[in-house]
Design a protein around this motif. Sequence first.
Motif, PDB file in Angstrom:
ATOM      1  N   UNK A  32      14.099  61.097  20.750  1.00 56.21           N
ATOM      2  CA  UNK A  32      13.278  62.302  20.899  1.00 56.21           C
ATOM      3  C   UNK A  32      12.942  62.915  19.544  1.00 56.21           C
ATOM      4  N   UNK A  33      13.935  62.949  18.635  1.00 58.69           N
ATOM      5  CA  UNK A  33      13.695  63.555  17.320  1.00 58.69           C
ATOM      6  C   UNK A  33      12.634  62.773  16.549  1.00 58.69           C
ATOM      7  N   UNK A  34      12.680  61.443  16.658  1.00 60.14           N
ATOM      8  CA  UNK A  34      11.681  60.627  15.970  1.00 60.14           C
ATOM      9  C   UNK A  34      10.295  60.827  16.577  1.00 60.14           C
ATOM     10  N   UNK A  35      10.228  60.926  17.915  1.00 63.83           N
ATOM     11  CA  UNK A  35       8.934  61.151  18.549  1.00 63.83           C
ATOM     12  C   UNK A  35       8.361  62.511  18.166  1.00 63.83           C
ATOM     13  N   UNK A  36       9.210  63.507  18.096  1.00 63.85           N
ATOM     14  CA  UNK A  36       8.732  64.842  17.704  1.00 63.85           C
ATOM     15  C   UNK A  36       8.161  64.818  16.290  1.00 63.85           C
ATOM     16  N   UNK A  37       8.879  64.165  15.375  1.00 65.32           N
ATOM     17  CA  UNK A  37       8.388  64.063  13.998  1.00 65.32           C
ATOM     18  C   UNK A  37       7.106  63.230  13.956  1.00 65.32           C
ATOM     19  N   UNK A  79       4.351  54.671  25.592  1.00 65.83           N
ATOM     20  CA  UNK A  79       5.786  54.806  25.330  1.00 65.83           C
ATOM     21  C   UNK A  79       6.045  55.681  24.114  1.00 65.83           C
ATOM     22  N   UNK A  80       5.084  55.720  23.195  1.00 58.08           N
ATOM     23  CA  UNK A  80       5.196  56.569  22.010  1.00 58.08           C
ATOM     24  C   UNK A  80       4.704  57.981  22.282  1.00 58.08           C
ATOM     25  N   UNK A  81       4.372  58.264  23.548  1.00 59.60           N
ATOM     26  CA  UNK A  81       3.956  59.609  23.926  1.00 59.60           C
ATOM     27  C   UNK A  81       2.558  59.961  23.491  1.00 59.60           C
ATOM     28  N   UNK A  82       1.690  58.959  23.317  1.00 58.29           N
ATOM     29  CA  UNK A  82       0.336  59.198  22.841  1.00 58.29           C
ATOM     30  C   UNK A  82      -0.651  59.162  24.002  1.00 58.29           C
ATOM     31  N   UNK A  83      -1.700  59.973  23.961  1.00 60.04           N
ATOM     32  CA  UNK A  83      -2.748  59.876  24.983  1.00 60.04           C
ATOM     33  C   UNK A  83      -3.321  58.458  24.976  1.00 60.04           C
ATOM     34  N   UNK A  84      -3.328  57.809  26.133  1.00 56.69           N
ATOM     35  CA  UNK A  84      -3.642  56.382  26.199  1.00 56.69           C
ATOM     36  C   UNK A  84      -4.720  56.122  27.235  1.00 56.69           C
ATOM     37  N   UNK A 122       4.841  62.816  16.274  1.00 54.92           N
ATOM     38  CA  UNK A 122       3.716  63.609  16.780  1.00 54.92           C
ATOM     39  C   UNK A 122       3.278  64.663  15.777  1.00 54.92           C
ATOM     40  N   UNK A 123       4.233  65.244  15.083  1.00 54.02           N
ATOM     41  CA  UNK A 123       3.881  66.243  14.066  1.00 54.02           C
ATOM     42  C   UNK A 123       3.104  65.608  12.917  1.00 54.02           C
ATOM     43  N   UNK A 124       3.562  64.430  12.464  1.00 55.70           N
ATOM     44  CA  UNK A 124       2.870  63.737  11.374  1.00 55.70           C
ATOM     45  C   UNK A 124       1.466  63.329  11.802  1.00 55.70           C
ATOM     46  N   UNK A 125       1.327  62.835  13.026  1.00 55.94           N
ATOM     47  CA  UNK A 125       0.013  62.399  13.503  1.00 55.94           C
ATOM     48  C   UNK A 125      -0.922  63.587  13.700  1.00 55.94           C
ATOM     49  N   UNK A 126      -0.397  64.692  14.189  1.00 52.98           N
ATOM     50  CA  UNK A 126      -1.235  65.884  14.354  1.00 52.98           C
ATOM     51  C   UNK A 126      -1.666  66.420  12.997  1.00 52.98           C
ATOM     52  N   UNK A 127      -0.761  66.399  12.017  1.00 54.79           N
ATOM     53  CA  UNK A 127      -1.098  66.798  10.640  1.00 54.79           C
ATOM     54  C   UNK A 127      -2.190  65.897  10.063  1.00 54.79           C
ATOM     55  N   UNK A 151      10.635  51.906   6.431  1.00 56.21           N
ATOM     56  CA  UNK A 151      11.812  51.634   7.260  1.00 56.21           C
ATOM     57  C   UNK A 151      11.737  52.419   8.567  1.00 56.21           C
ATOM     58  N   UNK A 152      11.140  53.584   8.522  1.00 55.85           N
ATOM     59  CA  UNK A 152      10.993  54.405   9.726  1.00 55.85           C
ATOM     60  C   UNK A 152      10.086  53.714  10.744  1.00 55.85           C
ATOM     61  N   UNK A 153       9.003  53.101  10.269  1.00 54.41           N
ATOM     62  CA  UNK A 153       8.147  52.371  11.214  1.00 54.41           C
ATOM     63  C   UNK A 153       8.936  51.257  11.890  1.00 54.41           C
ATOM     64  N   UNK A 154       9.736  50.524  11.113  1.00 56.09           N
ATOM     65  CA  UNK A 154      10.555  49.465  11.712  1.00 56.09           C
ATOM     66  C   UNK A 154      11.499  50.048  12.754  1.00 56.09           C
ATOM     67  N   UNK A 155      12.054  51.194  12.471  1.00 58.09           N
ATOM     68  CA  UNK A 155      12.968  51.848  13.404  1.00 58.09           C
ATOM     69  C   UNK A 155      12.223  52.276  14.670  1.00 58.09           C
ATOM     70  N   UNK A 156      11.027  52.824  14.502  1.00 64.45           N
ATOM     71  CA  UNK A 156      10.243  53.285  15.652  1.00 64.45           C
ATOM     72  C   UNK A 156       9.897  52.149  16.608  1.00 64.45           C
ATOM     73  N   UNK A 157       9.653  50.954  16.071  1.00 65.25           N
ATOM     74  CA  UNK A 157       9.297  49.838  16.944  1.00 65.25           C
ATOM     75  C   UNK A 157      10.524  49.097  17.462  1.00 65.25           C
ATOM     76  N   UNK A 158      11.711  49.521  17.040  1.00 64.34           N
ATOM     77  CA  UNK A 158      12.926  48.958  17.604  1.00 64.34           C
ATOM     78  C   UNK A 158      13.664  47.963  16.744  1.00 64.34           C
ATOM     79  N   UNK A 159      13.239  47.753  15.517  1.00 68.69           N
ATOM     80  CA  UNK A 159      13.939  46.824  14.626  1.00 68.69           C
ATOM     81  C   UNK A 159      15.050  47.593  13.937  1.00 68.69           C
ATOM     82  N   UNK A 160      16.279  47.376  14.387  1.00 71.34           N
ATOM     83  CA  UNK A 160      17.405  48.220  13.993  1.00 71.34           C
ATOM     84  C   UNK A 160      18.425  47.494  13.116  1.00 71.34           C
ATOM     85  N   UNK A 161      18.005  46.520  12.367  1.00 70.96           N
ATOM     86  CA  UNK A 161      18.912  45.809  11.486  1.00 70.96           C
ATOM     87  C   UNK A 161      18.133  45.031  10.445  1.00 70.96           C
ATOM     88  N   UNK A 162      18.835  44.264   9.629  1.00 67.39           N
ATOM     89  CA  UNK A 162      18.205  43.466   8.577  1.00 67.39           C
ATOM     90  C   UNK A 162      17.723  42.159   9.188  1.00 67.39           C
TER      91      UNK A 162
END
Length: 972
Positions: free
Chosen positions: A133-138, A169-174, A140-145, A87-98
């Motif tokens: 911002x909170x989702x991006x911080x998490x 847009x996800x703050x990743x080196x591109x 980045x932490x998960x990806x760095x881990x 569900x978090x991935x759906x939220x990250x890409x902007x899908x905010x409902x059913x």
Amino acid sequence: MDMTSTKPRVLIEDWLPVAELGIESRRERAASSALPPLSYLHIWWARRPLVASAAVVLGGLMPSWSDSLAAAFPNSAQVQSELGYRQWLLHLVGIRGDVLAAQAEKEAAALVGTRLKHNPFTYKQAYRYNPEDADLSLLHAVLTWTWGELPSVADPTAGGGSIPFTAARLGLPTLANDLNGVAASVLHASVALPAKYGGDLNAPLKKWGEVLVTRVTQALEEFFPARPGEKITRYIWANAVSCPRTGRLVPLLRDKWLRKVKGQEVAVRLVIERNGIPLAEPEFEVVTGQSAHSVDAESGTVARGTGVSPYDNLVIDSKYIKSEAQSGRMRQVLYAVVVSNPNGDTEFRAPDESDLAALRAASAQLSEVRGEWEARGILPTEEIPTGTKTREPKNFGFVSWTDMFTHRQLLVHGTFGAEFRNMIAEVREDLGRERGDAVLFELAAMQGKALNWNSRLSSWNVNYQRMRSVFDSHNFAMKWTFAEMEGAHDIYGWALGQALKSYRDLSAMFGQEDALTLTAADGTARTAVQVTQGNAADVPWADGSIAHVCMDPPYYDNVMYAELADYFYVWEKGTLGELVPEYFRDELTDKENEAVANPSRFEAMGRRKKELADLDYETKMTAIFAEARRALRDDGVLSVMFTHKRAEAWDTLGMGLLQAGFTIETSWPVNTEFENSLHQANMNSAASTIMLVCRKRDTSGGSARVYLDDIEQDIRDAARAAARRFQHDGIDGVDLLLSTYGPTLSVISQNWPVYSSIPDSDGKDQLLRPEDALDLAREEVVRLRRARLVGKAAHVDDMTDFVLMSWDIFGAREFPYDTARLLALAVGGIDVEHLERAKIVKKSAGSVTLLQPIERLRRDTDSELPGVRPEAGSFEFTIDAVDTSLYIADVDGMPAAKRFLDRHGFTADSGFISTVQGLVNAIPRTRAKGAWIIPEAGLLDTLCTLYFPTVTLPEAEDLAAPAVQGSLFGDD
């Protein structure tokens, strides 16, 4: 626990929300007025939806859910369960409902023909949501881990920029690269600069944009006169040739309509004489209301390439018209002026002497400045090269790129280029070199917007009362009539508005006002996006430095990007080329290194040109994939988005991946096409993009040779499982066939090298071509689809099977010859020539067409050949019996058809009834304005209603089918 010690399994290898992404991808494109800002700065062809791109970028980097992931971030609810993680991935890409429930509600209403009073989607389109911002911080932490560092995303064939934009847009080196200088410029303007400067450029862009447009307006006002209180927005033109008998000019109009709205009709009257005296040049009068019908507005002076002279009402041969065009004697005639009222309504008037005088003055002014502008590179001088897409305009007299514009249009675009060049030093002095060039770059992109909407290839859409752009389709389709935007006050003011809105919205989508920067390992800041222009087979990326190479490569022969981009390249050399000369080093775009299957590059090789084009594409894609493998980390992921309905394309792409050293781990079909086009009758294009997920193959390997026979059952099992799974997810038709290609290639790649079961001409083992394995996948899809259409127990002969499968898979009467050949082999080992002799299909120029019952009629009453035979005593093939009953129903009526059915006992024949049920299920049941698009669907509907009560009739779909202006000398 740090996962970098082992190869991380990523989310996309286990799961991708294909249904949700398909719905959101279509929502993203549902309204042209609400497209993502990436789409309205500068055209690029075949951009992928942002929501699908974001999901693939993330899915290829986020680890699959595990207990250790949850334990590593105990305070983050997003990763504490597998369901919550997804569900978090759906939220990250902007899908905010059913999304599934909303779509189900929408489809349920459509099924019963009701209009919903509310929007079941309670959230905006996915691309409109910025990750918090909170989702991006998490994240980045998960990806760095997972990766030991913030992982990089690279796209070597970035094109329109959907992948790098979502990664940045996800703050990743591109890292984004494209061979084409126009594409690299689009990437720089729409991804790199918004990411670097954020909203900091909004104010100077507006300031200097207004200065530039004001100067353009002042330079051009005299060439666009208007009556007091009048606001002119468009001018409508016709191509014209001299009558071969009278020598008088004939405007080539398909019809005389300007507006067809009931009660508001407007048309033109062609005036060739006054008071019985012939006019030296034809004139026009605008007529409205009932008068519009009195001029016979539906009729024109040209149809399907053949003209009719209004002076003697005799035919003007199409060869003569083409000859006049090729000799440069085709002229252009202004026949209507479009005026916008203060309330926004559109009116029309005929051109007057001031309009015509302005045209003459514009031509004189162009003659005066043309030499200087050409010398400075402001006005292009390059000739149009011969190519697959440029063949049509060259056939009709277009020699150089400037031939695609009238003199006044050239003056308008040249004035912009000159004023832009004059302003460069001022902007740099005001803002400094780096920031000034950023502003100039965004302003220069306006030119591409204007070029796409103001040319002899742009046109007036009578039905929607608006312009069509040059690239309304992916070609240089010529038009009998075309439209010009008002050049002094309208076009570049509009283009500036688009540029300002595009940049403002793009920068806002990064969720911050300031520059997006990342911190490198040494603590220094760096920009998030690096754009390069060059060959994707030789990118400037360090060995083993990229965690995710995510690419949307050229699709075989779908789009000839370089040929199309030349239209912009020759102009933008003089504007963008002043800022990034390295993007515009060559005279034209690089076609030698472009990875497309372009037969025109091998024209001199005659019949071998297509074979060589295929080989060229495969060789280049192999080199691109090999370079991606070099730059990829050993534990990295390659994801490839690919769409093509032809097996040849998949064969060459698959071979490229295999030869470059990749295994295909999994694949996902995502329906990414605009939903209003999905069910259009007589269309067989693929609607799904297949996401292939690949890893580096271990090349150490064993010594045992693997042959196709050894893995045949694995291939069949994989194809059958994929077809069942994705059919359940709503993937249908040709897309279901495509959904099996990835799993099939995966089985091959896991066992590579795989050898064919058939040796070469010297008796030696030869490597398997992926196409041989795809044959097995098609056979499994045919078995599955046949069972769905007619039931597992029903016997279907090969001829009937082919017709059923063709309608079911393609949903269209016409489809490519290559695909027909492969399907014929899959259903029973028959060939297309056999089908043609049986009057099942007819062949033409690379395609086949299923014949209608009336076209299958056998005139020889003694004939026992397959076909429609009303007097036959028996039928070898069930499809012949069904088509004969439909023919009789159509010609003699339903009672006669009933007598035919009774005579043969077909109303109680299980095989006949099963075939009828299969056809009813397979043939698109689509109507436009009450008429059946496919005649057989209507005949079957009536026949079953009257005489086959056990046959279930699916719901029919009603469409509105807007008319579209055809290309020059093409079908109406």
